[in-house]
Scaffold this active site. Structure first.
Site, mmCIF file in Angstrom:
data_model
loop_
_atom_site.group_PDB
_atom_site.id
_atom_site.type_symbol
_atom_site.label_atom_id
_atom_site.label_comp_id
_atom_site.label_asym_id
_atom_site.label_seq_id
_atom_site.Cartn_x
_atom_site.Cartn_y
_atom_site.Cartn_z
ATOM 1 N N LYS A 52 -51.125 -27.579 -60.546
ATOM 2 C CA LYS A 52 -52.349 -27.719 -59.729
ATOM 3 C C LYS A 52 -52.377 -26.621 -58.652
ATOM 4 O O LYS A 52 -53.414 -25.992 -58.425
ATOM 5 C CB LYS A 52 -52.408 -29.123 -59.095
ATOM 6 C CG LYS A 52 -52.618 -30.222 -60.140
ATOM 7 C CD LYS A 52 -52.412 -31.624 -59.589
ATOM 8 C CE LYS A 52 -52.479 -32.662 -60.706
ATOM 9 N NZ LYS A 52 -52.248 -34.034 -60.251
ATOM 10 N N GLN A 96 -49.616 -37.141 -55.440
ATOM 11 C CA GLN A 96 -49.175 -37.248 -56.829
ATOM 12 C C GLN A 96 -48.532 -38.612 -57.072
ATOM 13 O O GLN A 96 -47.679 -39.051 -56.310
ATOM 14 C CB GLN A 96 -48.188 -36.099 -57.145
ATOM 15 C CG GLN A 96 -47.833 -35.971 -58.622
ATOM 16 C CD GLN A 96 -49.018 -35.632 -59.513
ATOM 17 O OE1 GLN A 96 -49.937 -34.931 -59.103
ATOM 18 N NE2 GLN A 96 -49.014 -36.131 -60.741
ATOM 19 N N ASP A 119 -59.096 -36.820 -56.278
ATOM 20 C CA ASP A 119 -58.564 -37.496 -57.466
ATOM 21 C C ASP A 119 -59.518 -38.592 -57.947
ATOM 22 O O ASP A 119 -59.373 -39.106 -59.054
ATOM 23 C CB ASP A 119 -57.206 -38.128 -57.142
ATOM 24 C CG ASP A 119 -56.035 -37.373 -57.750
ATOM 25 O OD1 ASP A 119 -56.243 -36.660 -58.739
ATOM 26 O OD2 ASP A 119 -54.915 -37.520 -57.224
#
Ligand code: GUN
Length: 295
Positions: A52, A96, A119
């Site tokens: 990412k 994460q 997200d």
């Protein structure tokens, strides 16, 4: 059978995003800025976050990676998230997952400002998605929609069987496939680990989205000819023939299922690169939202 090439589609989308970021900078705005939080050193999470951050650099976005020891408390982590919420230089925040067992993922996700929830995991984002309102879509389902769109696979009226009901993939995917939109208008069956006679459903599917997290779970006897297969799984299995001693496989038994399909995503290089595109699309949207360019 046609391979749905995530790497190629992602390259195409990333080129567009690179131009969009340049256009923002040409208007005197900052580059979109993603802040990623990694707790502990789970090798898979390290690899995902690394990819990412690298993609941000490739697209001319800024990124900040905050790494914390596995011993960090939930309270301390929330404090760091609040600082990022208040930092005008940061447009998007991702934590994460998975987190260590002493930290509640719900408490962490709930502490992210919905305006920076790239997200798409915050209850506000998920609620808006459910109601069909404009919001950040969870990156993997978003990436899958972009993949279907790119290959002009019209899912309206099709029977989609989603296997797996996670908050991150299966559940939002089932909502997005069935909504009155484009892509959408599919008839969806959401199957999971407790579904009885799963094969009865998959053998009636036009599209199967496999997101159950079990290596090569979907086998050839579960698939009728012509089905579209979207494989979300990323599972590491032992392979003595490889120098590393292991390799990645999906949730679908690719070698035996692929010959039956109309389209299929490989693992790796299928859904994975599209997930990153979903995240990057959300990050640039967050930058525009915060600059007052979109509502
Ligand atoms: N873990 C597995 N998939 C994801 C994802 O899309 N986002 C985050 N933050 N963590 C994950």
């Amino acid at each position: 059978m046609q391979i749905l090439d995530g790497t190629a589609v992602a390259a195409h989308i990333k080129e567009q995003l690179k131009h969009e970021a340049e256009a923002l900078k040409a208007r005197g705005l900052n580059a979109p800025h993603l802040a990623a939080i990694l707790v502990g050193n789970n090798p898979a999470s390290e690899a995902y976050v690394g990819s990412k951050v690298r993609t941000c650099a490739e697209l001319g976005f800024d990124s900040t990676l905050l790494r914390f020891d596995v011993s960090i408390s939930e309270k301390e982590l929330i404090h760091h998230i609040q600082q990022l919420n208040d930092d005008n230089a940061v447009n998007g925040i991702l934590v994460q997952l998975p987190l260590p067992p002493h930290i509640s993922p719900d408490a962490i996700i709930n502490s992210i400002s919905p305006d920076k929830d790239v997200d798409g995991f915050h209850p506000t984002s998920q609620g808006k998605m459910l109601l069909g309102q404009q919001t950040f879509l969870p990156a993997t389902p978003y990436g899958i929609l972009m993949m279907l769109e790119h290959y002009k696979i019209d899912i309206a009226g099709m029977h989609c069987v989603v296997i797996g009901r996670s908050n991150i993939v299966g559940t939002p995917m089932s909502v997005l496939l069935s909504r009155n939109g484009n892509p959408g208008n599919a008839t969806v069956t959401l199957c999971h680990s407790r579904t009885k006679n799963l094969k009865d459903f998959t053998l009636n599917a036009d599209i199967i989205v496999a997101a159950i997290g079990r290596p090569r779970f979907v086998t050839a006897d579960m698939v009728r000819p012509g089905t579209v297969i979207i494989d979300v799984g990323i599972n590491r299995i032992d392979d003595a023939a490889r120098k590393s001693g292991s390799r990645l496989v999906g949730d679908v038994d690719f070698d035996n299922v692929a010959p039956l399909c109309s389209y299929i995503t490989p693992v790796p290089k299928g859904v994975g690169p599209m997930t990153i595109c979903g995240l990057m699309k959300n990050t640039i949207a967050a930058a525009k939202l915060q600059a007052g360019m979109i509502d």
